[in-house]
Design an enzyme around this catalytic site. Structure first.
Site, PDB file in Angstrom:
ATOM      1  N   ARG A   1       0.849  -1.125  -0.012  1.00  0.00           N
ATOM      2  CA  ARG A   1      -0.079   0.038   0.035  1.00  0.00           C
ATOM      3  C   ARG A   1       0.920   1.246  -0.048  1.00  0.00           C
ATOM      4  NH1 ARG A   1      -5.130  -1.183   4.007  1.00  0.00           N
ATOM      5  NH2 ARG A   1      -5.434  -3.413   3.346  1.00  0.00           N
TER       6      ARG A   1
ATOM      7  N   ARG B   1     -10.186   6.135   1.774  1.00  0.00           N
ATOM      8  CA  ARG B   1     -10.838   6.387   2.797  1.00  0.00           C
ATOM      9  C   ARG B   1     -10.340   6.291   3.986  1.00  0.00           C
ATOM     10  NH1 ARG B   1     -13.823   0.392   0.913  1.00  0.00           N
ATOM     11  NH2 ARG B   1     -12.102  -0.795   0.617  1.00  0.00           N
ATOM     12  N   ASP B   2      -9.077   5.264   4.082  1.00  0.00           N
ATOM     13  CA  ASP B   2      -8.643   5.044   5.405  1.00  0.00           C
ATOM     14  C   ASP B   2      -7.994   6.411   6.029  1.00  0.00           C
ATOM     15  OD1 ASP B   2      -8.893   2.529   5.734  1.00  0.00           O
ATOM     16  OD2 ASP B   2      -6.803   1.969   4.675  1.00  0.00           O
TER      17      ASP B   2
ATOM     18  N   TRP C   1     -17.200  -0.364   2.732  1.00  0.00           N
ATOM     19  CA  TRP C   1     -16.237  -0.524   3.644  1.00  0.00           C
ATOM     20  C   TRP C   1     -15.590  -2.024   3.660  1.00  0.00           C
ATOM     21  CZ3 TRP C   1     -15.391  -3.469   7.918  1.00  0.00           C
ATOM     22  CH2 TRP C   1     -14.458  -3.014   8.589  1.00  0.00           C
TER      23      TRP C   1
ATOM     24  N   ASP D   1     -13.980  -4.868   2.101  1.00  0.00           N
ATOM     25  CA  ASP D   1     -13.490  -5.367   0.982  1.00  0.00           C
ATOM     26  C   ASP D   1     -13.660  -6.788   0.633  1.00  0.00           C
ATOM     27  OD1 ASP D   1     -12.436  -2.769   0.360  1.00  0.00           O
ATOM     28  OD2 ASP D   1     -10.267  -3.239   1.727  1.00  0.00           O
TER      29      ASP D   1
ATOM     30  N   THR E   1      -3.761   1.715  11.518  1.00  0.00           N
ATOM     31  CA  THR E   1      -4.986   0.976  11.339  1.00  0.00           C
ATOM     32  C   THR E   1      -6.084   2.003  11.720  1.00  0.00           C
ATOM     33  OG1 THR E   1      -6.806  -0.614  12.580  1.00  0.00           O
ATOM     34  CG2 THR E   1      -4.892  -0.122  13.937  1.00  0.00           C
ATOM     35  N   GLY E   2      -7.394   1.960  11.023  1.00  0.00           N
ATOM     36  CA  GLY E   2      -8.573   2.770  11.393  1.00  0.00           C
ATOM     37  C   GLY E   2      -9.033   2.733  12.771  1.00  0.00           C
TER      38      GLY E   2
END
Length: 795
Positions: free
Chosen positions: A358, A364-365, A487, A489, A705-706
């Protein structure tokens, strides 16, 4: 089992035994020059990108997990015994070797004691610089003089692109060279024959340089060849050079590069010596020489360390609390926010797990990550928000990954239509108001920003396009399409399959948009949003309530997921909690579906994403079936969602249950039970194994992490109820009924709010009285400024 303690005054976590269940890590540096370091000095370094700028090597999923790293080896030349200043890599028996690691705010201090020799190593990256310090203090605690040799070690990559370095070996093993310059700086160069720039960092995306120097002691030897330093068929725990007591002065020319500088010292009883190592990027002959001349002293290093601490500690001072729960205090006052700040900086790009897959800011994160930092650094949050808004396309969708150093608003190529995700831009309805409410900058909605591909619009118009993107893409039942993914995946509904989660997001967005438009004096825009919401509400109520909970989604083929008739994944957490957060559920539905969550999804370790696990569902629709039961999206505890569960219960006034859920997933709550969680007890992890796993409570993929943002957001704005609004700071706690109250200090728009909450009747929620600067006020909204506030809860 306990491996460490919190020191909130120093803003550090102290690891008191080094054999932690997993490597417990910390971050150094910035988004320009970043580094990861573990409690045993493992980790790596990178420039701008963990995928394409990695200059210090780490072998992912290796045994041990975190090697190589940033090491000092110590050799007693009389006994010929040797060890490392961190427990690993040599790994002396712990009955003989003592080690303490203090992870702080962008610095780490590792202390050791072995054979009557004490060491203390401090690692950090100075603010705004592209190099790092390793400061080593060595003390002789014996009653005789000690003859010691000290060796540094790190392993450089042969190519900063991790794929080229780790996979394309027929190329990368033949392009590195190294030497000790006339200025006694170790120089490492990749494809040196191509380099003609002035700093040696970038040229043709290939020629890149590193340098290393030592201050405080003379250099008695060096090695730039890994093979020469380690020796054949050896590893980091027993390098040949250290065993023999002398460097070979090797000059790497192909194969693999390392950074080893040797110095020999004599220490009298009780005597200490300090040496300083500087390691950075750029050509040693130019950049390295200049930086070493300016920064290469112990005095300058200490000055830079204090500047670094001050910078980070000021950010952490935006909110401090004193509650009856010490573990919550650790989380709010230091580690919860620090976790948010690090996640904001690196998104999901570089950790001990994220290995470059990534590369950039996940759209979105990164929009959600803003929620965790907006109070601590509103200016930086605004810049990130504007960057993400310029990643939105003119059709209202978004580019999945934003690469800040390459992003060109107005010139980006949209993804293929089938690659759009349905939730991307809907997170703006959480993040944009959070920024405006924090700063009071309501005119931000009128700011004109470009779209990613073409055209430009006000922020308000960007928000409308986000709504229209989903309203224009609906399925047979009139609910928004899930598209490539919502949201989750793992959900593949088919392009025209319908996502109830996204429907709830759209509903929240329409409510938020209507309020903003009304405040901006645009009643026609507000009326449009409310009319759309009314239509959506009817569609939701027509097809989405299953009697005791809301369904999950509707496939393109008409299959309804998340019903009592479907044996797998019957109850889906997201649609239950977002029915409450969005206001779509009636009071009766909200109470009933959250009771279902408690009955079927709650565990001692957090809320499962769904239950029961998937075993037979078609992989074409539900890719979660690839995961073991009880892990990640397959009935695991996805920590990103835990804050949503807390928020939903707070909105219903259930403070006891909200706090039960919060503590179940709060890392600090496991500090004395670290063998359960295994991951760091001071930061969030992406996923926790649920009761469907044979190892419930194990947590994996820490730091990025979210869960970080939503955990901090839900605790501060919903449990503690310190909620910024355009007109001021609203105090509306929803706390455990057992609490007598709490106190907090909150920085807000240049002022400081000193807040004391009393709970004499031991209720969860309900402000019955508030005074500001000793005077009673109506309601619970405080205007900006310096104020002393007292709040009483009651019936």
């Amino acid at each position: 089992m306990q491996y460490g303690t919190f020191d909130d005054e120093a803003k550090e976590y102290i690891i008191t035994r080094p054999d932690t269940p997993q490597s417990w890590s910390n971050y150094l540096g910035s988004t320009e020059y970043g580094a990861i370091i573990t409690n045993n000095a493992g980790g790596y370094g990178f420039y701008q990108s963990g995928a394409r700028g990695r200059f210090l090597r780490l072998r992912f999923n290796n045994v041990p997990l975190d090697q190589p790293g940033r090491y000092f080896y110590v050799r007693d030349n009389a006994s010929r015994d040797y060890w490392s200043a961190s427990w690993q890599p040599v790994g002396k028996p712990l009955e003989q070797y003592q080690s303490t690691c203090r992870h702080g705010t962008a610095y780490t201090i590792i202390s050791s004691r072995y054979s009557a020799i004490a060491t203390e190593t401090t690692y950090f990256v100075p603010l705004g610089q592209n190099f790092e310090y390793w400061r080593l203090k060595v003390t002789n605690e014996s009653n005789k003089a000690r003859d010691l040799s000290l060796f540094t070690f790190c392993e450089f990559t042969n190519q900063w692109d991790t794929h080229q370095d780790q996979v394309n070996l027929q190329y990368s093993l033949f392009i590195v060279r190294g030497e000790l310059t006339d200025d006694n700086l170790l120089r490492i160069a990749i494809q040196d024959n191509l380099s003609s720039d002035t700093d040696g960092v970038y040229l043709h995306d290939i020629a890149r340089h590193c340098w290393m120097g030592m201050a405080g002691s003379v250099i008695d030897g060096f090695d730039s060849s890994r093979e020469s330093f380690l020796g054949p068929y050896r590893s980091y725990h027993h390098p040949l050079v250290v065993e023999q007591g002398r460097c070979t002065n090797s000059r790497v020319f192909g194969d693999n590069a390392c950074g080893s500088l040797q110095t020999n010292i004599i220490l009298l009883p009780g005597e200490s010596r300090e040496i300083l190592v500087l390691l950075g990027i750029g050509d040693a002959r130019t950049v390295g020489k200049k930086k070493f001349a300016e920064f290469g002293s112990l005095e300058r290093a200490e000055t830079e360390l204090q500047k670094l601490k001050k910078n980070w500690h000021e950010k952490l001072g935006s909110l401090t609390v004193e509650t009856p729960d010490e573990e919550l205090n650790h989380t709010i006052n230091v580690w919860g926010l620090y976790n948010c700040l690090i996640t904001f900086a690196w998104s999901r790009a570089a950790s001990l797990v994220y290995n470059g897959e990534r590369d950039g800011l996940g759209f979105r994160d990164s929009v959600q990550d803003i929620l965790g930092v907006v109070a601590a650094m509103p200016d930086e949050a605004c810049k990130r928000l504007e960057l993400m808004l310029t990643g939105q396309l003119a059709n209202g969708g978004a580019i999945p990954i934003i690469k800040p150093f390459e992003h060109r608003p107005g010139q980006e190529t949209p993804p293929a239509d089938e690659e759009f995700r349905s939730d991307d831009c809907l997170w703006f309805f959480n993040a944009v108001p959070a920024y405006v409410n924090e700063t009071g900058d309501f005119d931000f909605y009128n700011k004109v920003l470009p779209y990613a591909d073409h055209g430009e619009a006000t922020v308000l118009a960007h928000l409308r396009r986000a709504l229209e993107f989903n309203l224009e893409r609906t399925g047979k039942h009139g609910l928004p399409c899930g598209l490539s993914a919502d949201w989750n995946d793992c959900l593949r509904l088919g392009y025209y399959g319908e996502s109830l989660f996204v429907a709830f997001q759209v509903r929240l967005g329409l409510t938020v948009y209507a309020d903003i438009a009304k405040r901006l004096g645009k009643p026609e825009e507000s009326d449009w949003a409310m009319a759309q919401r009314e239509v959506l509400d009817k569609r939701i109520q027509t097809c989405a309530w299953d009697g005791n909970w809301f369904i999950w989604a509707i496939g393109q083929d008409g299959t309804v997921y998340g019903t009592k008739e479907y044996s797998e994944g019957q109850v889906y957490l997201n649609t239950q909690v977002w029915s409450v957060i969005s206001g779509a559920a009636s009071r009766e539905q909200a109470v009933r579906c959250m009771e279902t969550v408690h009955e079927q999804l709650a565990t001692p370790y957090g809320l499962m994403l769904c239950a029961p696990p998937f075993a037979k569902a078609p992989i074409e629709v539900m890719r979660a079936v690839v995961f073991n039961p009880g892990i990640k999206e397959n009935a695991g505890i996805f920590n990103h969602t835990q804050g949503w569960g807390v928020m939903a219960e707070c909105l219903l006034g259930n403070g006891d249950r909200a706090y039960e859920y919060y503590r179940a997933s709060m890392p600090a709550a496991y500090n004395t039970r670290a063998e359960i969680r295994q991951s760091e007890p001071y930061v969030q992890g992406q996923t926790t194994y649920s009761i469907y796993s044979p190892r419930p409570g194990n947590t994996r993929t820490s730091w990025l992490t979210g869960a970080a943002a939503w955990s901090y957001f839900s605790a501060t704005q919903y449990i503690l109820g310190i909620h910024p609004e355009v007109d001021g700071l609203r105090i509306d706690p929803c706390i455990p009924s057992a609490w007598d109250g709490f106190s907090a200090m909150r920085s807000f728009r240049g002022g400081t709010m000193q807040i004391v909450v009393h709970n004499p009747e031991h209720v969860c929620q309900g402000v019955v009285k508030m005074t500001v600067d000793g005077k009673p006020v109506e309601g619970n909204l405080i205007p900006p400024g310096d104020h002393k506030v007292e709040v009483w809860l009651g019936n």
